[in-house]
Write a protein that holds these residues in place. Structure first.
Motif, mmCIF file in Angstrom:
data_model
loop_
_atom_site.group_PDB
_atom_site.id
_atom_site.type_symbol
_atom_site.label_atom_id
_atom_site.label_comp_id
_atom_site.label_asym_id
_atom_site.label_seq_id
_atom_site.Cartn_x
_atom_site.Cartn_y
_atom_site.Cartn_z
ATOM 1 N N ARG A 145 0.764 -1.239 -0.013
ATOM 2 C CA ARG A 145 -0.115 0.002 0.013
ATOM 3 C C ARG A 145 0.728 1.350 -0.010
ATOM 4 N NH1 ARG A 145 -1.749 2.678 4.601
ATOM 5 N NH2 ARG A 145 -1.109 0.735 5.730
ATOM 6 N N ARG A 146 0.693 2.216 -0.876
ATOM 7 C CA ARG A 146 1.499 3.417 -0.988
ATOM 8 C C ARG A 146 1.314 4.387 -0.065
ATOM 9 N NH1 ARG A 146 3.736 3.969 -6.325
ATOM 10 N NH2 ARG A 146 4.697 5.683 -5.476
ATOM 11 N N HIS A 147 2.099 5.383 0.240
ATOM 12 C CA HIS A 147 1.634 6.392 1.094
ATOM 13 C C HIS A 147 0.829 7.315 0.438
ATOM 14 C CE1 HIS A 147 2.770 10.540 2.825
ATOM 15 N NE2 HIS A 147 3.239 9.715 3.970
ATOM 16 N N PRO A 148 -0.209 7.992 1.412
ATOM 17 C CA PRO A 148 -1.156 8.800 0.650
ATOM 18 C C PRO A 148 -0.698 9.914 -0.183
ATOM 19 C CG PRO A 148 -1.033 8.918 3.086
ATOM 20 C CD PRO A 148 -0.077 7.933 2.797
ATOM 21 N N GLY A 149 0.546 10.333 0.121
ATOM 22 C CA GLY A 149 0.860 11.592 -0.804
ATOM 23 C C GLY A 149 1.549 12.633 0.015
ATOM 24 N N LEU A 150 2.600 13.463 -0.581
ATOM 25 C CA LEU A 150 3.011 14.517 0.104
ATOM 26 C C LEU A 150 2.437 15.848 0.063
ATOM 27 C CD1 LEU A 150 6.388 13.861 -1.737
ATOM 28 C CD2 LEU A 150 6.048 13.446 0.738
ATOM 29 N N LYS A 151 2.356 16.674 0.987
ATOM 30 C CA LYS A 151 1.483 17.739 0.804
ATOM 31 C C LYS A 151 2.081 18.971 1.687
ATOM 32 C CE LYS A 151 -2.886 16.481 -0.545
ATOM 33 N NZ LYS A 151 -3.570 17.442 -1.760
ATOM 34 N N ALA A 152 2.307 20.253 1.228
ATOM 35 C CA ALA A 152 2.867 21.201 1.617
ATOM 36 C C ALA A 152 1.764 21.528 3.123
ATOM 37 C CB ALA A 152 2.550 22.387 0.865
ATOM 38 N N GLY A 153 2.566 21.953 4.022
ATOM 39 C CA GLY A 153 2.068 22.275 5.419
ATOM 40 C C GLY A 153 2.249 20.928 6.094
ATOM 41 N N ARG A 154 2.669 19.672 5.728
ATOM 42 C CA ARG A 154 2.768 18.519 6.340
ATOM 43 C C ARG A 154 4.127 17.827 6.417
ATOM 44 N NH1 ARG A 154 -0.446 15.383 9.409
ATOM 45 N NH2 ARG A 154 0.527 13.482 10.257
ATOM 46 N N GLN A 155 4.863 18.223 7.283
ATOM 47 C CA GLN A 155 6.457 17.858 7.108
ATOM 48 C C GLN A 155 6.466 16.113 7.454
ATOM 49 O OE1 GLN A 155 8.107 20.209 10.275
ATOM 50 N NE2 GLN A 155 8.941 21.628 8.796
ATOM 51 N N ASN A 156 7.596 15.709 6.495
ATOM 52 C CA ASN A 156 7.530 14.135 6.472
ATOM 53 C C ASN A 156 8.775 13.738 7.544
ATOM 54 O OD1 ASN A 156 6.626 15.019 3.288
ATOM 55 N ND2 ASN A 156 5.620 13.321 4.634
ATOM 56 N N PHE A 157 8.746 12.776 8.085
ATOM 57 C CA PHE A 157 9.657 11.872 8.938
ATOM 58 C C PHE A 157 9.928 10.356 8.001
ATOM 59 C CE2 PHE A 157 10.424 10.866 13.587
ATOM 60 C CZ PHE A 157 11.562 10.414 13.145
ATOM 61 N N ILE A 158 11.436 10.601 7.774
ATOM 62 C CA ILE A 158 12.034 9.417 7.007
ATOM 63 C C ILE A 158 13.120 8.889 7.917
ATOM 64 C CG2 ILE A 158 12.954 8.695 4.847
ATOM 65 C CD1 ILE A 158 11.625 11.231 3.634
ATOM 66 N N VAL A 159 12.979 7.822 8.011
ATOM 67 C CA VAL A 159 14.171 7.176 8.672
ATOM 68 C C VAL A 159 15.089 6.583 7.799
ATOM 69 C CG1 VAL A 159 14.872 5.068 10.189
ATOM 70 C CG2 VAL A 159 12.835 6.298 10.515
ATOM 71 N N ALA A 160 16.602 6.909 8.011
ATOM 72 C CA ALA A 160 17.664 6.550 7.052
ATOM 73 C C ALA A 160 18.415 5.207 7.460
ATOM 74 C CB ALA A 160 18.632 7.529 6.754
ATOM 75 N N ALA A 161 18.604 4.283 6.448
ATOM 76 C CA ALA A 161 19.066 3.068 6.885
ATOM 77 C C ALA A 161 20.133 2.552 5.777
ATOM 78 C CB ALA A 161 18.193 2.020 7.074
ATOM 79 N N ASP A 162 20.701 3.382 5.157
ATOM 80 C CA ASP A 162 21.851 3.168 4.059
ATOM 81 C C ASP A 162 23.402 3.229 4.304
ATOM 82 O OD1 ASP A 162 21.817 6.039 4.243
ATOM 83 O OD2 ASP A 162 22.003 6.278 1.917
ATOM 84 N N HIS A 163 23.579 3.580 5.657
ATOM 85 C CA HIS A 163 24.992 3.417 6.135
ATOM 86 C C HIS A 163 25.777 2.391 5.587
ATOM 87 C CE1 HIS A 163 22.083 5.994 8.495
ATOM 88 N NE2 HIS A 163 23.031 6.700 8.379
ATOM 89 N N PRO A 164 25.338 0.946 6.210
ATOM 90 C CA PRO A 164 26.328 -0.209 5.912
ATOM 91 C C PRO A 164 26.712 -0.358 4.740
ATOM 92 C CG PRO A 164 24.345 -0.665 7.427
ATOM 93 C CD PRO A 164 24.095 0.682 6.878
ATOM 94 N N ALA A 165 25.914 0.025 3.672
ATOM 95 C CA ALA A 165 26.335 -0.431 2.008
ATOM 96 C C ALA A 165 27.403 0.497 1.827
ATOM 97 C CB ALA A 165 25.182 -0.171 1.332
ATOM 98 N N ARG A 166 27.932 1.543 2.718
ATOM 99 C CA ARG A 166 29.036 2.303 2.296
ATOM 100 C C ARG A 166 30.166 1.982 3.109
ATOM 101 N NH1 ARG A 166 31.540 7.094 2.922
ATOM 102 N NH2 ARG A 166 30.362 7.589 4.673
ATOM 103 N N GLY A 167 29.884 0.865 4.027
ATOM 104 C CA GLY A 167 30.963 0.378 5.117
ATOM 105 C C GLY A 167 30.882 1.575 6.264
ATOM 106 N N ALA A 168 29.954 2.567 6.394
ATOM 107 C CA ALA A 168 29.648 3.137 7.557
ATOM 108 C C ALA A 168 29.031 2.621 8.518
ATOM 109 C CB ALA A 168 29.372 4.303 7.089
#
Length: 311
Positions: free
Chosen positions: A41-64
């Motif tokens: 199920r997709r995210h309902p959509g981006l909207k101005a006036g509603r800030q988004n919170f994204i968790v990052a998890a791409d560090h290991p692929a760079r050896g970090a």
């Protein structure tokens, strides 16, 4: 699930077989990843006036793998998946930024329903590599992200004026921006002016350096229609945000100082025009007290929402 602090031990639920089904599925039914992506199920959509919170998890692929003083804090994939699922279970968390391996695990776990999905595109500039600035695109492609049903791709864009590999990275970034834009996918560009000191790459986090990196990065590609900035929180963020009209998410990095101090700087920056939210990983997934859910909830409370989630 209760987690002990990252500096003292693993998750309390430390059954080594808790993710064995992922290995079995990958062995016997690798097509399950594509089916999970298609049925998500997709995210309902981006909207101005509603800030988004994204968790990052791409560090290991760079050896970090380091967090704070622990050089291998992110090495245990089971712990990382535990922590990601805790974070994504909070309804205030809108999505994830991940390398293909972690993204596939999360899809198989059903953890990305209703979430924004950003793929990590260039992981070739390995931490400590002799030619680290030759940051090649070794992860998600725009075509793969389109098939995945993702919302966009992120690219680390370190600019070292004293290293000839920088021009190749800039060219590859520009091509990736165009490839994403052709598919109407967001290009999340994370620029830094960087230098090499004593064999290590250091990002210049002075206000003027960040502003200069923005000027270079936002001019990459033949269109900026789908380009976002991913920027560090530095001194005088008012001047930083005056340098761009592009939607901007704030990155967490591996900051010094107490959690309260870090959150205070984020809160101030989130109040500025053009800031669309947070894209944070290690700071929240590996808090000093081990309370991932608490750290995520505290960060979520900083976001500004004047628009309701669309139906």
């Amino acid at each position: 699930m209760t987690l002990t602090p990252v500096t003292t031990g693993p998750a309390v639920d430390d059954d080594p077989r808790r993710y064995e089904h992922l290995s079995t599925t990958r062995l016997e039914d690798p097509g399950a990843v594509a089916r999970a992506a298609k049925s998500r199920r997709r995210h309902p959509g981006l909207k101005a006036g509603r800030q988004n919170f994204i968790v990052a998890a791409d560090h290991p692929a760079r050896g970090a793998l380091a967090v704070g003083s622990d050089p291998v804090a992110m090495a245990d994939r089971r712990q990382l998946l535990d922590r990601l699922q805790i974070a994504l279970a909070n309804p205030a968390v809108d999505g994830v930024l991940a390398s293909p391996d972690i993204m596939d695990d999360l899809l198989l776990l059903g953890a990305l329903d209703g979430k924004l999905v950003f793929g990590s595109m260039n992981r070739g500039g390995l931490a400590g590599l002799v030619n680290e600035f030759d940051d090649r695109f070794t992860g998600h492609t725009a075509a793969a992200l389109e098939v995945l049903g993702a919302d966009g791709g992120k690219m680390l864009t370190r600019i070292c004026l004293g290293d000839p590999d920088t021009v190749a990275t800039l060219e590859a970034t520009a091509k990736a921006i165009d490839s994403l834009a052709e598919r109407k996918l967001i290009a999340m560009v994370e620029p830094f002016l960087s230098v090499r000191e004593n064999g290590k790459v250091r990002n210049d986090l002075s206000t003027n350096a960040v502003i200069k990196s923005i000027g270079i990065a936002e001019g990459l590609g033949s269109t900026s229609a789908y380009t976002w900035m991913k920027l560090p929180v530095v001194a005088d963020m008012e001047r930083v945000m005056a340098a761009t009209t592009m939607p901007t998410v704030l990155l967490g990095g591996d900051p010094a100082g107490s959690q309260d101090e870090v959150f205070a700087t984020w809160g101030a920056a989130l109040s500025l025009p053009g800031v669309q939210g947070l894209t944070v990983g290690r700071t929240l997934l590996y808090p000093a007290d081990g309370d991932v859910a608490g750290a995520v909830a505290s960060a979520a409370s900083l976001l500004h929402h004047t628009t309701e989630i669309p139906e």
